[in-house]
Scaffold this motif. Structure first.
Motif, PDB file in Angstrom:
ATOM      1  N   VAL A 106       4.684 -78.719 -37.475  1.00 39.62           N
ATOM      2  CA  VAL A 106       5.917 -77.966 -37.536  1.00 39.62           C
ATOM      3  C   VAL A 106       6.077 -77.330 -36.151  1.00 39.62           C
ATOM      4  O   VAL A 106       5.118 -76.807 -35.588  1.00 39.62           O
ATOM      5  N   GLU A 107       7.264 -77.482 -35.597  1.00 38.70           N
ATOM      6  CA  GLU A 107       7.579 -76.835 -34.322  1.00 38.70           C
ATOM      7  C   GLU A 107       8.231 -75.502 -34.646  1.00 38.70           C
ATOM      8  O   GLU A 107       9.277 -75.469 -35.297  1.00 38.70           O
ATOM      9  N   LEU A 108       7.624 -74.425 -34.178  1.00 42.66           N
ATOM     10  CA  LEU A 108       8.228 -73.099 -34.367  1.00 42.66           C
ATOM     11  C   LEU A 108       8.817 -72.679 -33.024  1.00 42.66           C
ATOM     12  O   LEU A 108       8.100 -72.566 -32.028  1.00 42.66           O
ATOM     13  N   PHE A 109      10.122 -72.490 -33.012  1.00 40.19           N
ATOM     14  CA  PHE A 109      10.838 -72.146 -31.778  1.00 40.19           C
ATOM     15  C   PHE A 109      11.076 -70.647 -31.680  1.00 40.19           C
ATOM     16  O   PHE A 109      11.505 -70.019 -32.648  1.00 40.19           O
ATOM     17  N   TYR A 110      10.847 -70.123 -30.486  1.00 40.20           N
ATOM     18  CA  TYR A 110      11.258 -68.749 -30.179  1.00 40.20           C
ATOM     19  C   TYR A 110      12.779 -68.719 -30.000  1.00 40.20           C
ATOM     20  O   TYR A 110      13.426 -69.761 -29.892  1.00 40.20           O
ATOM     21  N   GLY A 111      13.308 -67.518 -29.899  1.00 38.34           N
ATOM     22  CA  GLY A 111      14.693 -67.352 -29.456  1.00 38.34           C
ATOM     23  C   GLY A 111      15.752 -67.626 -30.503  1.00 38.34           C
ATOM     24  O   GLY A 111      16.877 -68.005 -30.170  1.00 38.34           O
ATOM     25  N   ALA A 112      15.424 -67.427 -31.783  1.00 36.49           N
ATOM     26  CA  ALA A 112      16.421 -67.670 -32.824  1.00 36.49           C
ATOM     27  C   ALA A 112      17.430 -66.538 -32.886  1.00 36.49           C
ATOM     28  O   ALA A 112      17.113 -65.395 -32.579  1.00 36.49           O
ATOM     29  N   VAL A 113      18.635 -66.894 -33.287  1.00 34.01           N
ATOM     30  CA  VAL A 113      19.690 -65.908 -33.501  1.00 34.01           C
ATOM     31  C   VAL A 113      19.986 -65.854 -34.997  1.00 34.01           C
ATOM     32  O   VAL A 113      20.186 -66.897 -35.635  1.00 34.01           O
ATOM     33  N   LYS A 114      19.989 -64.640 -35.537  1.00 34.13           N
ATOM     34  CA  LYS A 114      20.290 -64.495 -36.979  1.00 34.13           C
ATOM     35  C   LYS A 114      21.801 -64.461 -37.147  1.00 34.13           C
ATOM     36  O   LYS A 114      22.427 -63.409 -37.150  1.00 34.13           O
ATOM     37  N   ASP A 115      22.387 -65.664 -37.274  1.00 35.83           N
ATOM     38  CA  ASP A 115      23.844 -65.773 -37.273  1.00 35.83           C
ATOM     39  C   ASP A 115      24.453 -65.947 -38.660  1.00 35.83           C
ATOM     40  O   ASP A 115      25.597 -66.364 -38.807  1.00 35.83           O
ATOM     41  N   ARG A 116      23.662 -65.673 -39.691  1.00 36.78           N
ATOM     42  CA  ARG A 116      24.192 -65.657 -41.063  1.00 36.78           C
ATOM     43  C   ARG A 116      23.270 -64.780 -41.896  1.00 36.78           C
ATOM     44  O   ARG A 116      22.115 -64.549 -41.521  1.00 36.78           O
ATOM     45  N   ASP A 117      23.801 -64.263 -43.024  1.00 34.86           N
ATOM     46  CA  ASP A 117      23.015 -63.317 -43.823  1.00 34.86           C
ATOM     47  C   ASP A 117      21.886 -63.997 -44.572  1.00 34.86           C
ATOM     48  O   ASP A 117      20.762 -63.531 -44.585  1.00 34.86           O
ATOM     49  N   ILE A 118      22.233 -65.131 -45.218  1.00 30.37           N
ATOM     50  CA  ILE A 118      21.246 -65.791 -46.073  1.00 30.37           C
ATOM     51  C   ILE A 118      20.795 -67.075 -45.404  1.00 30.37           C
ATOM     52  O   ILE A 118      21.620 -67.863 -44.943  1.00 30.37           O
ATOM     53  N   ASN A 119      19.485 -67.269 -45.345  1.00 31.90           N
ATOM     54  CA  ASN A 119      18.965 -68.478 -44.737  1.00 31.90           C
ATOM     55  C   ASN A 119      19.085 -69.643 -45.711  1.00 31.90           C
ATOM     56  O   ASN A 119      19.752 -70.632 -45.428  1.00 31.90           O
ATOM     57  N   TYR A 120      18.462 -69.507 -46.873  1.00 28.98           N
ATOM     58  CA  TYR A 120      18.495 -70.608 -47.842  1.00 28.98           C
ATOM     59  C   TYR A 120      19.563 -70.356 -48.911  1.00 28.98           C
ATOM     60  O   TYR A 120      19.599 -69.287 -49.516  1.00 28.98           O
ATOM     61  N   ALA A 121      20.427 -71.306 -49.130  1.00 25.52           N
ATOM     62  CA  ALA A 121      21.321 -71.301 -50.284  1.00 25.52           C
ATOM     63  C   ALA A 121      21.488 -72.755 -50.688  1.00 25.52           C
ATOM     64  O   ALA A 121      21.696 -73.618 -49.831  1.00 25.52           O
ATOM     65  N   PRO A 122      21.353 -73.065 -51.986  1.00 26.64           N
ATOM     66  CA  PRO A 122      21.310 -74.478 -52.391  1.00 26.64           C
ATOM     67  C   PRO A 122      22.570 -75.261 -52.059  1.00 26.64           C
ATOM     68  O   PRO A 122      22.512 -76.475 -51.871  1.00 26.64           O
ATOM     69  N   ASP A 123      23.737 -74.581 -51.995  1.00 27.14           N
ATOM     70  CA  ASP A 123      24.980 -75.326 -51.747  1.00 27.14           C
ATOM     71  C   ASP A 123      25.467 -75.184 -50.305  1.00 27.14           C
ATOM     72  O   ASP A 123      26.598 -75.514 -49.978  1.00 27.14           O
ATOM     73  N   GLN A 124      24.595 -74.673 -49.449  1.00 29.99           N
ATOM     74  CA  GLN A 124      24.943 -74.519 -48.035  1.00 29.99           C
ATOM     75  C   GLN A 124      24.700 -75.855 -47.333  1.00 29.99           C
ATOM     76  O   GLN A 124      23.568 -76.367 -47.348  1.00 29.99           O
ATOM     77  N   ILE A 125      25.722 -76.431 -46.739  1.00 28.70           N
ATOM     78  CA  ILE A 125      25.605 -77.751 -46.109  1.00 28.70           C
ATOM     79  C   ILE A 125      24.594 -77.690 -44.966  1.00 28.70           C
ATOM     80  O   ILE A 125      24.630 -76.766 -44.152  1.00 28.70           O
ATOM     81  N   GLY A 126      23.716 -78.659 -44.944  1.00 32.00           N
ATOM     82  CA  GLY A 126      22.730 -78.737 -43.865  1.00 32.00           C
ATOM     83  C   GLY A 126      21.317 -78.553 -44.384  1.00 32.00           C
ATOM     84  O   GLY A 126      21.038 -78.806 -45.567  1.00 32.00           O
ATOM     85  N   TYR A 127      20.442 -78.078 -43.505  1.00 27.53           N
ATOM     86  CA  TYR A 127      19.023 -77.922 -43.819  1.00 27.53           C
ATOM     87  C   TYR A 127      18.830 -77.137 -45.117  1.00 27.53           C
ATOM     88  O   TYR A 127      19.412 -76.068 -45.295  1.00 27.53           O
ATOM     89  N   HIS A 128      18.013 -77.662 -46.007  1.00 24.26           N
ATOM     90  CA  HIS A 128      17.868 -77.093 -47.354  1.00 24.26           C
ATOM     91  C   HIS A 128      16.455 -76.541 -47.576  1.00 24.26           C
ATOM     92  O   HIS A 128      16.277 -75.360 -47.823  1.00 24.26           O
ATOM     93  N   HIS A 129      15.441 -77.387 -47.504  1.00 24.20           N
ATOM     94  CA  HIS A 129      14.054 -76.925 -47.650  1.00 24.20           C
ATOM     95  C   HIS A 129      13.118 -77.999 -47.111  1.00 24.20           C
ATOM     96  O   HIS A 129      13.543 -79.124 -46.845  1.00 24.20           O
ATOM     97  N   TRP A 130      11.870 -77.619 -46.952  1.00 22.98           N
ATOM     98  CA  TRP A 130      10.894 -78.658 -46.583  1.00 22.98           C
ATOM     99  C   TRP A 130       9.666 -78.529 -47.450  1.00 22.98           C
ATOM    100  O   TRP A 130       9.449 -77.475 -48.084  1.00 22.98           O
ATOM    101  N   CYS A 131       8.903 -79.607 -47.509  1.00 20.07           N
ATOM    102  CA  CYS A 131       7.774 -79.668 -48.430  1.00 20.07           C
ATOM    103  C   CYS A 131       6.560 -80.279 -47.745  1.00 20.07           C
ATOM    104  O   CYS A 131       6.661 -81.280 -47.040  1.00 20.07           O
ATOM    105  N   VAL A 132       5.422 -79.630 -47.962  1.00 23.92           N
ATOM    106  CA  VAL A 132       4.152 -80.171 -47.467  1.00 23.92           C
ATOM    107  C   VAL A 132       3.327 -80.613 -48.678  1.00 23.92           C
ATOM    108  O   VAL A 132       3.220 -79.881 -49.673  1.00 23.92           O
ATOM    109  N   ASN A 133       2.801 -81.820 -48.614  1.00 18.17           N
ATOM    110  CA  ASN A 133       1.936 -82.319 -49.678  1.00 18.17           C
ATOM    111  C   ASN A 133       0.506 -81.844 -49.449  1.00 18.17           C
ATOM    112  O   ASN A 133       0.022 -81.826 -48.309  1.00 18.17           O
ATOM    113  N   VAL A 134      -0.156 -81.460 -50.533  1.00 16.33           N
ATOM    114  CA  VAL A 134      -1.505 -80.882 -50.442  1.00 16.33           C
ATOM    115  C   VAL A 134      -2.402 -81.524 -51.500  1.00 16.33           C
ATOM    116  O   VAL A 134      -1.912 -82.146 -52.439  1.00 16.33           O
ATOM    117  N   THR A 135      -3.710 -81.336 -51.343  1.00 14.91           N
ATOM    118  CA  THR A 135      -4.629 -81.958 -52.302  1.00 14.91           C
ATOM    119  C   THR A 135      -5.037 -81.012 -53.429  1.00 14.91           C
ATOM    120  O   THR A 135      -5.527 -81.458 -54.465  1.00 14.91           O
TER     121      THR A 135
END
Ligand SMILES: [Fe+2]
Ligand SMILES: [Fe+2]
Length: 282
Positions: free
Chosen positions: A54-83
């Motif tokens: 995972v690339e974690l970038f510095y310098g983010a701008v908080k340009d919206r109130d809610i990060n995750y919303a299920p009906d928000q177009i675009g990036y939704h979630h990510w998943c890591v498989n584990v044992t």
């Protein structure tokens, strides 16, 4: 030439220290190396599994109130498989990131999963592909299982990932009598081992709300797909009419890369790993 896997998920973070505490100290990923740009810290590379980051970038701008919303177009979630999901859940709980009652649930395909939110509110799923006996209790991260996007027009997005990128649509499942989720297969398994679950792109139907998605916007910022021959793959995309966002170039990390966008403007980095790159050596 073809897409060979998901190389990394990239997230713009508001507080790097908190993000590293979550992904490394709690989830168990490993801080691998950092890249700077114009003399300033730019990216922290966090290793999940071989060739998987995972690339974690510095310098983010908080340009919206809610990060995750299920009906928000675009990036939704990510998943890591584990044992061993229970062991991982208990470690995350011990670090104070989840409540006692948050426990793994059994999935429709016989695995177990749970959803949590990282310190910036990014939805993060951890999945143990079933059955339990497959791993004999061993406890490690297998790699990125999938990355999900909510689509303004899911069939159009699916056509892009299949017809343009050459990936395979494996199924579409319904919820409440309507198509809900289309799965695009990227690779058989995140660690190349049979039984460790597939690597997929999940396309959610019915995205509605738009949200800012600039290079600075916080949250999921791009998806990296590895490719065995970026220059020729890009030429083929061009012949098929795909606009190229950033033309093929060799990065400071020695990898060959080029950038495109999917129909909703989600950025995709195509990367051909160089054997001497820091990613290959990490
Ligand atoms: Fe998921
Ligand atoms: Fe990247």
């Amino acid at each position: 030439m073809k897409i060979t896997g998901i190389g990394h998920n990239a997230i713009k973070v508001l507080d790097m220290e908190k993000a590293l505490d979550f992904y490394c100290s709690a989830v168990g990923m490993t801080k691998a190396f950092e890249l700077s740009k114009d003399g300033l810290p730019n990216i922290v590379y966090v290793k999940i599994a071989p060739n998987n980051f995972v690339e974690l970038f510095y310098g983010a701008v908080k340009d919206r109130d809610i990060n995750y919303a299920p009906d928000q177009i675009g990036y939704h979630h990510w998943c890591v498989n584990v044992t061993n999901l229970q062991a991982l859940r208990d470690r995350i709980f011990a670090r104070g990131y989840i409540k006692e009652e948050q426990q793994p649930k059994v999935t429709k395909t016989g695995g177990k999963n749970m959803w949590i939110h990282d310190p910036d509110g990014n939805a993060f799923e951890i999945l143990q592909p079933g059955p339990d006996s497959a791993y004999n209790g061993e406890d490690r991260l297998l790699g990125i299982g999938h990355v999900g996007y909510a689509c303004s027009n899911a069939p159009g997005s699916a056509a892009f990932y299949t017809d343009m990128l050459g990936l395979k649509l494996i199924r579409t499942i319904d919820r409440d009598g309507k198509p809900w989720l289309s799965y695009i297969a990227v690779q058989d398994s995140p660690d190349g081992r049979e039984g460790s679950g597939g690597q997929e792109i999940e396309l959610f139907w019915g995205g509605k709300k738009t949200r800012p998605n600039t290079w600075q916007s916080y949250g999921g910022t791009h998806l990296c797909l590895t490719c065995d021959d970026v220059p020729n793959f890009v030429e083929e995309l061009r012949r098929k009419g795909q606009p190229i966002l950033i033309e093929t170039k060799v990065g400071g990390d020695k990898n060959t890369q080029a950038w495109i966008e999917d129909p909703d403007g989600n950025r995709i980095e195509l990367m051909q790993m160089h054997p001497d790159s820091p990613q290959a050596k990490a």
